[in-house]
Design a protein around this motif. Sequence first.
Motif, PDB file in Angstrom:
ATOM      1  N   VAL A 146       0.859  -1.190   0.000  1.00 20.96           N
ATOM      2  CA  VAL A 146       0.000   0.000   0.000  1.00 20.96           C
ATOM      3  C   VAL A 146       0.897   1.242   0.000  1.00 20.96           C
ATOM      4  N   PRO A 147       0.587   2.239  -0.877  1.00 22.45           N
ATOM      5  CA  PRO A 147       1.431   3.440  -0.915  1.00 22.45           C
ATOM      6  C   PRO A 147       1.489   4.150   0.440  1.00 22.45           C
ATOM      7  N   GLU A 148       2.631   4.774   0.705  1.00 22.19           N
ATOM      8  CA  GLU A 148       2.846   5.463   1.992  1.00 22.19           C
ATOM      9  C   GLU A 148       1.773   6.513   2.281  1.00 22.19           C
ATOM     10  N   GLU A 149       1.368   7.294   1.225  1.00 19.74           N
ATOM     11  CA  GLU A 149       0.374   8.358   1.501  1.00 19.74           C
ATOM     12  C   GLU A 149      -0.936   7.740   1.967  1.00 19.74           C
ATOM     13  N   VAL A 150      -1.302   6.624   1.371  1.00 21.89           N
ATOM     14  CA  VAL A 150      -2.557   5.975   1.763  1.00 21.89           C
ATOM     15  C   VAL A 150      -2.452   5.501   3.211  1.00 21.89           C
ATOM     16  N   LYS A 151      -1.312   4.916   3.539  1.00 18.01           N
ATOM     17  CA  LYS A 151      -1.111   4.474   4.931  1.00 18.01           C
ATOM     18  C   LYS A 151      -1.231   5.666   5.874  1.00 18.01           C
ATOM     19  N   GLY A 152      -0.621   6.783   5.465  1.00 19.36           N
ATOM     20  CA  GLY A 152      -0.640   7.982   6.303  1.00 19.36           C
ATOM     21  C   GLY A 152      -2.050   8.485   6.546  1.00 19.36           C
ATOM     22  N   GLU A 153      -2.853   8.517   5.462  1.00 17.70           N
ATOM     23  CA  GLU A 153      -4.248   8.988   5.601  1.00 17.70           C
ATOM     24  C   GLU A 153      -5.036   8.064   6.515  1.00 17.70           C
ATOM     25  N   ARG A 154      -4.868   6.773   6.307  1.00 16.71           N
ATOM     26  CA  ARG A 154      -5.622   5.809   7.135  1.00 16.71           C
ATOM     27  C   ARG A 154      -5.213   5.915   8.599  1.00 16.71           C
ATOM     28  N   LEU A 155      -3.923   6.053   8.799  1.00 16.65           N
ATOM     29  CA  LEU A 155      -3.456   6.139  10.191  1.00 16.65           C
ATOM     30  C   LEU A 155      -4.043   7.375  10.875  1.00 16.65           C
ATOM     31  N   ALA A 156      -4.075   8.495  10.148  1.00 15.91           N
ATOM     32  CA  ALA A 156      -4.611   9.722  10.743  1.00 15.91           C
ATOM     33  C   ALA A 156      -6.083   9.544  11.115  1.00 15.91           C
ATOM     34  N   ARG A 157      -6.838   8.925  10.224  1.00 17.60           N
ATOM     35  CA  ARG A 157      -8.274   8.703  10.524  1.00 17.60           C
ATOM     36  C   ARG A 157      -8.445   7.775  11.724  1.00 17.60           C
ATOM     37  N   LEU A 158      -7.688   6.701  11.720  1.00 16.12           N
ATOM     38  CA  LEU A 158      -7.797   5.732  12.819  1.00 16.12           C
ATOM     39  C   LEU A 158      -7.403   6.388  14.145  1.00 16.12           C
ATOM     40  N   GLN A 159      -6.305   7.133  14.106  1.00 15.53           N
ATOM     41  CA  GLN A 159      -5.835   7.728  15.360  1.00 15.53           C
ATOM     42  C   GLN A 159      -6.797   8.787  15.884  1.00 15.53           C
ATOM     43  N   ALA A 160      -7.441   9.511  14.958  1.00 12.88           N
ATOM     44  CA  ALA A 160      -8.426  10.502  15.405  1.00 12.88           C
ATOM     45  C   ALA A 160      -9.542   9.797  16.175  1.00 12.88           C
ATOM     46  N   LEU A 161      -9.978   8.666  15.641  1.00 18.00           N
ATOM     47  CA  LEU A 161     -11.053   7.920  16.306  1.00 18.00           C
ATOM     48  C   LEU A 161     -10.577   7.345  17.651  1.00 18.00           C
ATOM     49  N   LEU A 162      -9.394   6.767  17.646  1.00 18.13           N
ATOM     50  CA  LEU A 162      -8.880   6.165  18.887  1.00 18.13           C
ATOM     51  C   LEU A 162      -8.651   7.231  19.956  1.00 18.13           C
ATOM     52  N   ASN A 163      -8.127   8.395  19.530  1.00 13.15           N
ATOM     53  CA  ASN A 163      -7.907   9.469  20.504  1.00 13.15           C
ATOM     54  C   ASN A 163      -9.223   9.951  21.097  1.00 13.15           C
ATOM     55  N   LYS A 164     -10.232  10.034  20.229  1.00 17.18           N
ATOM     56  CA  LYS A 164     -11.550  10.466  20.713  1.00 17.18           C
ATOM     57  C   LYS A 164     -12.069   9.452  21.747  1.00 17.18           C
ATOM     58  N   GLN A 165     -11.882   8.176  21.447  1.00 16.71           N
ATOM     59  CA  GLN A 165     -12.371   7.156  22.380  1.00 16.71           C
ATOM     60  C   GLN A 165     -11.614   7.219  23.707  1.00 16.71           C
ATOM     61  N   GLN A 166     -10.314   7.463  23.616  1.00 17.71           N
ATOM     62  CA  GLN A 166      -9.516   7.550  24.846  1.00 17.71           C
ATOM     63  C   GLN A 166      -9.996   8.731  25.702  1.00 17.71           C
ATOM     64  N   GLU A 167     -10.256   9.860  25.040  1.00 17.35           N
ATOM     65  CA  GLU A 167     -10.763  11.022  25.785  1.00 17.35           C
ATOM     66  C   GLU A 167     -12.106  10.723  26.422  1.00 17.35           C
ATOM     67  N   GLN A 168     -12.965  10.044  25.649  1.00 16.67           N
ATOM     68  CA  GLN A 168     -14.289   9.709  26.182  1.00 16.67           C
ATOM     69  C   GLN A 168     -14.158   8.765  27.367  1.00 16.67           C
ATOM     70  N   PHE A 169     -13.257   7.811  27.226  1.00 16.42           N
ATOM     71  CA  PHE A 169     -13.067   6.867  28.326  1.00 16.42           C
ATOM     72  C   PHE A 169     -12.589   7.600  29.578  1.00 16.42           C
ATOM     73  N   ASN A 170     -11.602   8.473  29.395  1.00 22.58           N
ATOM     74  CA  ASN A 170     -11.096   9.236  30.541  1.00 22.58           C
ATOM     75  C   ASN A 170     -12.197  10.092  31.159  1.00 22.58           C
ATOM     76  N   ALA A 171     -13.000  10.724  30.292  1.00 23.77           N
ATOM     77  CA  ALA A 171     -14.061  11.607  30.794  1.00 23.77           C
ATOM     78  C   ALA A 171     -15.071  10.824  31.638  1.00 23.77           C
ATOM     79  N   ARG A 172     -15.252   9.549  31.270  1.00 26.53           N
ATOM     80  CA  ARG A 172     -16.207   8.724  32.024  1.00 26.53           C
ATOM     81  C   ARG A 172     -15.755   8.447  33.456  1.00 26.53           C
ATOM     82  N   MET A 173     -14.485   8.693  33.749  1.00 28.13           N
ATOM     83  CA  MET A 173     -13.958   8.438  35.097  1.00 28.13           C
ATOM     84  C   MET A 173     -14.363   9.545  36.072  1.00 28.13           C
ATOM     85  N   VAL A 174     -14.699  10.723  35.542  1.00 32.22           N
ATOM     86  CA  VAL A 174     -15.017  11.857  36.420  1.00 32.22           C
ATOM     87  C   VAL A 174     -16.237  11.506  37.282  1.00 32.22           C
ATOM     88  N   GLY A 175     -16.076  11.731  38.591  1.00 38.34           N
ATOM     89  CA  GLY A 175     -17.158  11.398  39.519  1.00 38.34           C
ATOM     90  C   GLY A 175     -16.990  10.025  40.149  1.00 38.34           C
TER      91      GLY A 175
END
Length: 440
Positions: free
Chosen positions: A354-383
């Motif tokens: 797979v071309p490097e640019e395609v890998k880069g785009e996919r990684l960015a999309r995946l990481q955006a989703l994973l980061n969002k989930q991590q933030e949501q998970f952390n936020a759920r700890m409040v309280g």
Amino acid sequence: MQKRYFIKTYGCQMNVYDSERMQDVLAAQAYLPAETMEEADVVILNTCHIREKAAEKVYSELGRIKRLKMQRQKAGKEFTVGVAGCVAQAEGEEVMRRAPVVDMVFGPQNFHRLPELLGNKQQRPVELDFVANDKFDTLPAPRNTGGRSAFVSVQEGCDKFCTFCVVPYTRGAEYSRPVKDIIEEVKQHLDHGVIEISLLGQNVNAYHGAAADGSEWSLAQLIEHLAEFDQIKRIRYTTSHPRDMHNDLYRVHGEIDKLMPYLHLPIQAGSDRVLHDMNRKHTAAEYIAMVEQLRSKRPDIAFSGDFIVGFPGETDEDFEATLRVVETVHYASAYSFKYSTRPGTPGATRSDQVPEEVKGERLARLQALLNKQQEQFNARMVGKTLPVLFEKAGKHANQWLGKSPYMQSVHVPAGRPLEGQMLDVHITQAGPNSLGGELV
Ligand code: 5AD
Ligand code: SF4
């Protein structure tokens, strides 16, 4: 004057463990730790070969070390450079050729021989044999680091041969340490005040070690046994392969409170075709069923994972399947990587890279989703109120840092030292990478 060592560790927790044990070996030889490479007489790079980038770091670091060694030699001082770990194992001879600054090369199964190697450095020794039990039989007892948390290697190597991975070549065949040896090492840690044990292995849930009565224990049996030690308050294990998630492991997750409700269970990709090509030998649906099974036994369990984007032949559709798995599982944290061709692995020879640019785009999309989930998970700890094992002082005055059951960093204000204590914390704030709270 006593000699000083500096070990720089790259890569996974196996390497962190190995570096700890190298320190045990050097301490037994009356070496002292150095704060920086500049103050050391012996420098060891404990290297990682998992992706190309990791392996390249070694050579750039060796360039820096070369200048350091020249300075030291000008001053008439000795300076010894060792390359250890998986780059050593995979391309030790090449390291010796490419980097004349290196005095010795040794693999993950050979660092118990450090004293001999240090005595023989004029010969530029290269030690890359695979005899795992040999190492464990000769290592000195773990030294007292003052920490409350310790890693114990229970299983090494891998026979699974995922088509992207170098581990079966750098770490050798799967090997489980006998139960008695593991318990002995655990007890030595307990004598030093450790209360959290993390069981380590490349395929830790494939553990099947010989017990004293001649039977073979599974990882679940080992965990049940460890849970009986009053002093042990937390048990973790990593890294697991979905193929080795067995019923008795599900059961102990439900039964043993000390087993932390946090599991690193990599799926790598969400498309069944890619999983097949990766030789993972399970489907996405099977993986999700495992997650559900674990959640039914232990409702507060959270997951972390590893992902590879751009494995040869991965289409946009395949990649969408990975995103769907992530949406279904909801990860507390994750590691994700662009596929990196590794010499000697089947994936590297495929013509449909797979071309490097395609890998880069996919990684960015995946990481955006994973980061969002991590933030949501952390936020759920409040309280919530979480038990926190405090490790060290924070950056600010009267601030202490520790780890939640989910490995989140938690900072708490306190006018007295909290280091080494496990205390309940009421969580009041959550950020992308840490939590804040107050002692209950
Ligand atoms: N390219 C990219 N990532 C890889 N990993 C292993 N091999 C490769 C590779 N060739 C990742 C996997 C594994 C983690 C330790 O590193 O996700 O679980
Ligand atoms: Fe590598 Fe696969 Fe073995 Fe994990 S199970 S170490 S990814 S070959």
